[in-house]
Scaffold this active site. Structure first.
Site, PDB file in Angstrom:
ATOM      1  N   ASP A 269       1.141  -1.310  -0.126  1.00  0.00           N
ATOM      2  CA  ASP A 269      -0.064   0.139  -0.120  1.00  0.00           C
ATOM      3  C   ASP A 269       0.887   1.319  -0.078  1.00  0.00           C
ATOM      4  O   ASP A 269       1.638   1.291   0.830  1.00  0.00           O
ATOM      5  CB  ASP A 269      -0.922  -0.213   1.187  1.00  0.00           C
ATOM      6  N   HIS A 270       1.132   1.869  -1.163  1.00  0.00           N
ATOM      7  CA  HIS A 270       2.059   2.711  -1.511  1.00  0.00           C
ATOM      8  C   HIS A 270       1.975   3.879  -0.287  1.00  0.00           C
ATOM      9  O   HIS A 270       2.919   4.512   0.206  1.00  0.00           O
ATOM     10  CB  HIS A 270       2.380   3.426  -2.751  1.00  0.00           C
TER      11      HIS A 270
ATOM     12  N   HIS B 215      -5.812   2.661   0.940  1.00  0.00           N
ATOM     13  CA  HIS B 215      -5.119   3.968   1.580  1.00  0.00           C
ATOM     14  C   HIS B 215      -5.769   4.534   2.829  1.00  0.00           C
ATOM     15  O   HIS B 215      -5.335   4.718   3.839  1.00  0.00           O
ATOM     16  CB  HIS B 215      -4.789   5.034   0.764  1.00  0.00           C
TER      17      HIS B 215
END
Ligand code: BG6
Length: 483
Positions: free
Chosen positions: A171-172, A234
């Site tokens: 999950d950046h 996110h």
């Protein structure tokens, strides 16, 4: 050590992965012997791929970072092997290229930057070619499914070859400095934690707004919508980091154990509550960054019922957060690119300043993730000057000044942190299977609720903060969004 990258000619790889790996290499943070084996369907050779990678660096990094010797040394680490992942026989050539570089398998990390439909055949090919050894790590990019069932199917496929401890779900947002700063702020300071609960906090707002539309990703996006594209991953991770109990240590098990407890404590939003707790919208014609822009349907080329905006009122049902709403909103074609978490503290119980002092505004802690990271605390202070009627107070920001405090430190791409951790084998900032599944459970109920209640997106003009119902969602509780 070898990093094997699938999807190596794709957009993500060119925009994020290659520039991040270059940044790490140029700063001496990669193992000196790290080789990068890039693979994709295109029939290129290594020289042609190095050209492509060089162009990607030039396009996505500032010119002053592109020191020719550093670029040349980085490109030299790259080997390209063309591969059609749906052809099991193709993996033989890949194995022949990788095995001499990573003989034990402990020194191999694999990054799947491909469509999820290729995960299954790719993993099967890796296993058959002997590239899924007992020490090998696998990183996966979203979307990891489109609902709980499909996410489980992907996780099962992965788990058959890679145990959870060696599966790195990206999950950046967890790679962003400011997201990690949230942990530093909460658990590196004694100041906030005593107030960090229902007794001290009135509500929390999380906004992740974008000015862009669907930018050529229409087909993918239309199958997902804002809820699944942004909230499922996110935004729920941000909720978990804001709401989690202090972990005993900053390690993968302790941090993720605490996050998953929050995700499992989310009060379901279902058919009975979906209309009161959610708003969905879709952008129409409007303006963005001063230019006229077209509607979502025009961008897409056909009418659609997919939401490009969603606002939610969420509760975390546990002792700490009893009665504290978390308002979330995200969308495309909103007026500003802004990701912010606002912690709105409770008002003072009694004002000693009477009415002349002006209204006392409750303190707010605003953690801005982007575009310019910062942390700001609003406090009430006395206005300078003499006033017969008593003190006059005004809200002023106490700026923690992250940009100035760390002016000499280069801001890194989120993937730099994540790739470094993947190579080092540290999964703390990656998402564990139980977290992903708790996230999908929450999201699936909302979608089922929308369907049962017949809720479809309300139109909003591009360049506005979504449908007016999103404003009503908080105003009903006496709360305004902080724009
Ligand atoms: C991605 C979404 O996960 O995050 C995109 O698929 C979105 O739709 C992007 O634009 C936002 O990321 P960032 O880092 O620009 O906030």
């Amino acid at each position: 050590m070898t990093l094997l990258v699938f999807g190596a000619t794709g957009d993500l790889c060119q925009r994020m992965v290659l520039p991040s790996l270059f940044g790490l290499a140029a700063d001496g943070l990669l193992p000196a012997d790290l080789r990068i084996v890039a693979t994709a369907r295109s029939r290129l050779d290594t020289a042609a791929y190095r050209d492509l990678a060089g162009r990607a660096l030039a396009e996505h990094l500032d010119a002053d970072r592109l020191v020719p010797t550093a670029v040349a040394a980085f490109l030299d680490r790259l080997t390209y092997v063309p591969l059609d992942a749906t052809d099991p026989a193709a993996f033989g050539a890949l194995a022949a290229a990788v095995r001499p570089l990573a003989p034990s398998g402990d020194d191999l990390a694999i990054f799947l930057s491909t469509a999820p439909s290729l995960f299954g055949p790719t993993i099967a090919g890796l296993v058959a070619a002997g590239l899924a050894g007992p020490g090998t790590r696998l990183a996966l990019e979203k979307p990891l499914g489109a609902d709980l069932a499909s996410s489980r199917a992907i996780n099962d496929q992965v788990a058959a070859a890679f145990p959870e401890a060696r599966t790195f779900r990206i999950d950046h947002y967890l790679g962003k400095e400011t997201v990690q700063n949230l942990l530093a702020l909460r658990f590196g300071n004694a100041l906030f934690e005593p107030l960090w609960h229902t007794g001290g906090i009135d509500h929390v707002q999380i906004t992740v707004s974008e000015t862009i539309g669907v930018e050529g990703r229409g087909e993918y996006y239309d199958g997902m919508g804002a809820l699944r594209d942004m909230v499922q991953n996110h935004m729920l991770q941000l909720v978990a980091l804001v709401a989690m109990e202090p972990p005993a240590r900053f390690d993968a098990t302790s941090v993720r154990d605490e996050k998953v407890k929050v995700l499992r404590s989310l009060r379901p939003i279902d058919a009975a509550t979906v209309e009161a707790c959610s708003v969905v919208g879709q952008y129409g014609d409007g303006a963005a960054s001063g230019a006229v822009v077209a509607s979502y349907a025009t961008d897409l080329g056909h009418a659609s019922r997919t939401e490009t905006f969603v606002a939610l009122k969420v509760h975390v049902d546990n002792w700490r957060w009893k009665g504290v709403p978390f308002y979330l909103r995200t969308g495309k074609r909103l007026p500003a690119r802004q990701s912010e978490i606002t912690i709105a503290f409770k008002a003072v119980p009694h004002s000693i300043f009477g009415t002349t002092g002006g209204a006392l505004r409750p303190n707010r802690l605003v953690i801005r993730l982007q575009p310019h990271e910062n942390i700001r605390l609003s406090i009430m202070a006395k206005e300078p000057g003499l006033d017969r009627d008593g003190l006059r107070l005004r809200e002023v920001p106490l700026d923690i000044g992250v940009p100035n405090a760390f002016a000499d430190v280069r801001r890194r791409i989120a993937y730099e942190r994540l790739l470094l951790d993947l190579i080092a084998g540290d999964p703390t900032l990656f998402v564990r299977r139980d977290e992903v599944e708790a996230q999908w459970t929450f999201i699936d109920a909302i979608r089922a609720g929308w369907q049962a209640a017949g809720m479809t997106p309300r139109p909003y003009a591009a360049g506005t903060w979504g449908p007016s119902a999103a404003i009503a969602l908080t105003e009903r509780d006496g709360v305004s969004w902080y724009d």
